[in-house]
Design an enzyme around this catalytic site. Structure first.
Site, PDB file in Angstrom:
ATOM      1  CB  THR A 218      -6.197 -45.407  19.349  1.00 59.62           C
ATOM      2  OG1 THR A 218      -7.203 -44.728  19.082  1.00 59.62           O
ATOM      3  CG2 THR A 218      -6.238 -46.773  19.557  1.00 59.62           C
ATOM      4  CG  HIS A 219      -5.265 -41.604  16.696  1.00 56.42           C
ATOM      5  ND1 HIS A 219      -4.542 -41.654  15.314  1.00 56.42           N
ATOM      6  CD2 HIS A 219      -6.265 -42.607  16.296  1.00 56.42           C
ATOM      7  CE1 HIS A 219      -5.110 -42.541  14.643  1.00 56.42           C
ATOM      8  NE2 HIS A 219      -5.887 -43.085  15.099  1.00 56.42           N
ATOM      9  CB  SER A 340      13.466 -28.575  40.475  1.00 55.07           C
ATOM     10  OG  SER A 340      13.903 -27.458  40.144  1.00 55.07           O
ATOM     11  CE  LYS A 346       8.902 -30.461  38.357  1.00 56.24           C
ATOM     12  NZ  LYS A 346       9.992 -29.911  37.293  1.00 56.24           N
ATOM     13  CG  ASN A 348      11.509 -33.445  37.781  1.00 58.13           C
ATOM     14  OD1 ASN A 348      10.360 -33.029  37.752  1.00 58.13           O
ATOM     15  ND2 ASN A 348      12.650 -32.719  37.911  1.00 58.13           N
ATOM     16  CD  GLU A 353      11.958 -36.199  32.462  1.00 54.40           C
ATOM     17  OE1 GLU A 353      12.716 -35.511  31.859  1.00 54.40           O
ATOM     18  OE2 GLU A 353      11.569 -36.051  33.649  1.00 54.40           O
TER      19      GLU A 353
END
Length: 525
Positions: A218-219, A340, A346, A348, A353
């Site tokens: 939470t938060h 990348s 990388k 991803n 996204e």
């Protein structure tokens, strides 16, 4: 000064503007003539707004508009380009337009407004047009403005006079909104299929990770331990509400506007119940003015899509974070990852996204239509032509988002070792310890304070709650007994959850059984 004015007035220049909406402008029409004595300095350019700029030859090459009886001049080509909609609606609406026209022709014949022979010619012609569209032979013409006029004009070319009777007791106003309602109805069915597919993948992912405990946040701060299955099923629940909104939207939109005509209905003896039934609508819309102007159903669909997009974006955000080195909870397969162009190492999680990114697009489609509709006067207005692109875009985007999220869910694994090694941090069992004290008769607010002091002691000693000796706990409050250790540690904490819908093992198993049954997932206990 006069000399300069005279010289400027002698300049002659022709300028072709590059905008697709503008024609070549000849400065000679403003009274200028050729001169080599001065450079041209003009503060502004004026657009030729006369339809006469279209050549006489071009005028003759254009066919008369089906609505052009009262007009003496042809439409300016820039206006024609600006107002056409066939370029973005034809692919989406043509099948629904033909279906609506067949229903309308059947009704006109049944009511004696056209002969059965004319009806048969119309339906046969529409069938041939359908075949031409499906095979790519049909030529969509922008000078025919929209999908309706293209099909009607092609039908007229094909069968002649009988085609001119098809538009009896029908306006493009009720025709287009009939098409859109039919399109939305089918679009909702396509979205619902994708929602169920994603729900199924999430349940299967949960089944593959039985018993795995993850930190609950939470938060974005560690809060309590939860079963990963419980977390995944929370997204299944969200998607179920998304499906419910779409089903409700479909129920409300499934009423026929056909026969409302421009806005006031008609004095001809049509049968709106007949066309409504043939098109599988629930009933005709009661008010003809409302029928042609209502776009609430589009707003509802785009709103439902936006909420779904928010849910998918939140899931995407979580999985993108969990795939990072900082978390390392998720390992996407190569098939759902990208690299990348400069950094060789990388890997991803780009699909999620982009799911997160495309949610902005879907929400933007809703906002566009809300703003479009907010200031419109009663009945139909041409502004409503702009409802289609946001509608088509929203549906295409949300189907793509649901599809790629399903594929991503089917091609990830959870790094159990990394997750388990992370669990000691954050005192995830603190609330369970407070519950232990409540069971001993201590008021919850007091237990909250006592456990807070225990956590402070752990921070000072750099240890976990389960590592504290009983004497240290009794030093905080004498209520602690040896059985306290049955409540400490994430495994014990999870086992202590028993409330309906909680993250306790037995409750999560009930949830899994429910979803396996509802989604018809076989072979799962």
């Amino acid at each position: 000064m006069a000399s300069s004015t005279s010289a400027a007035a002698a300049v002659s220049l022709s300028l072709r503007l590059r905008s697709p909406y503008l024609n070549p402008i000849k400065f000679s029409q403003f009274g200028f003539s050729r001169s080599k004595s001065l450079p041209l300095v003009l503060p502004c350019l004026a657009l030729d707004t006369s339809a006469k700029s279209v050549s006489a030859k071009g005028e003759m090459e254009k066919e008369n508009k089906l609505w052009g009886g009262r007009f003496e001049e042809g439409v300016h080509e820039s206006v024609e380009r600006f107002t056409e909609s066939v370029s973005f609606e034809a692919e989406e609406l043509w099948a629904h337009d033909i279906r609506g026209s067949i229903a309308h022709a059947n009704m006109l014949a049944a009511q004696g407004l056209i002969t059965e022979g004319d009806r048969d010619l119309i339906i046969e012609g529409l069938g041939k047009i359908k075949t031409k569209i499906e095979t790519g032979e049909f030529v969509w013409r922008k000078d025919r403005e929209d999908v309706h006029m293209n099909i009607e004009a092609a039908l007229t070319d094909m069968i002649g006079e009988p085609a001119k009777k098809l538009h009896t007791a029908r306006s493009r106003n009720d025709q287009v909104v009939t098409d859109i309602r039919l399109w939305c109805r089918d679009a909702i069915d396509r979205i619902l299929i994708r929602i169920k597919q994603l729900q199924t993948q999430l349940v299967l992912l949960a089944l593959r990770n039985d018993g795995l405990i993850v930190p609950g946040y939470t938060h974005l701060q560690r809060a309590q331990p939860v079963l990963l299955q419980h977390l995944l099923l929370s997204y299944v629940e969200q998607l179920e509400r998304d499906a419910g909104r779409l089903i409700n939207c479909k129920e409300r939109l499934n009423f026929s506007p056909l026969g409302a005509c421009a806005l006031a209905g008609t004095g001809l003896p049509i049968d709106r119940l007949m066309t409504s039934q043939e098109l599988a609508f629930t009933a005709p819309l009661r008010n003809s003015i409302d029928a042609v102007s209502d776009r609430d159903f589009v707003l509802e669909l785009l709103s439902a899509n936006s909420i779904t997009a928010v849910h998918l974006s939140r899931l995407g955000e979580e999985w993108v974070l969990w795939a990072s080195e900082e978390f390392g909870f998720i390992i996407p397969s190569d098939s759902v990852s990208t690299g990348s162009s400069i950094m060789p190492q990388k890997k991803n999680p780009d699909p999620m996204e982009l799911v997160r990114g495309k949610s902005a697009r879907v929400i933007g489609d809703l906002i566009s239509l809300l703003v479009l509709c907010k200031g419109l006067p009663s009945a139909y207005n041409r502004d409503l032509q702009e409802d289609k692109e946001p509608l088509f875009d929203s549906v295409k985007a949300i189907i793509g988002m649901l599809e790629v999220t399903s594929v991503f869910a089917a091609n990830i694994t959870f790094n159990g070792e990394r997750i388990r090694s992370s669990l000691p941090a954050g005192y995830l069992d603190a609330t369970t310890l407070a519950d232990y004290l409540v069971k001993k008769g201590m008021p919850f607010r007091t237990s909250h304070e006592v456990v807070g002091r225990a956590v402070a002691l752990c921070i000072a000693k750099k240890c976990q709650l389960s590592d504290l000796p009983l004497d240290d706990l009794r030093g905080i409050n004498s209520i602690f007994e040896k059985d306290v250790y049955d409540f400490l540690g994430v495994e014990n904490a999870v086992d202590k959850f028993t409330s309906y819908g909680s993250t306790g093992s037995s409750e999560v198993q009930k949830q899994l059984q429910f979803w396996c049954s509802k989604l018809e997932i076989t072979g799962a206990e």
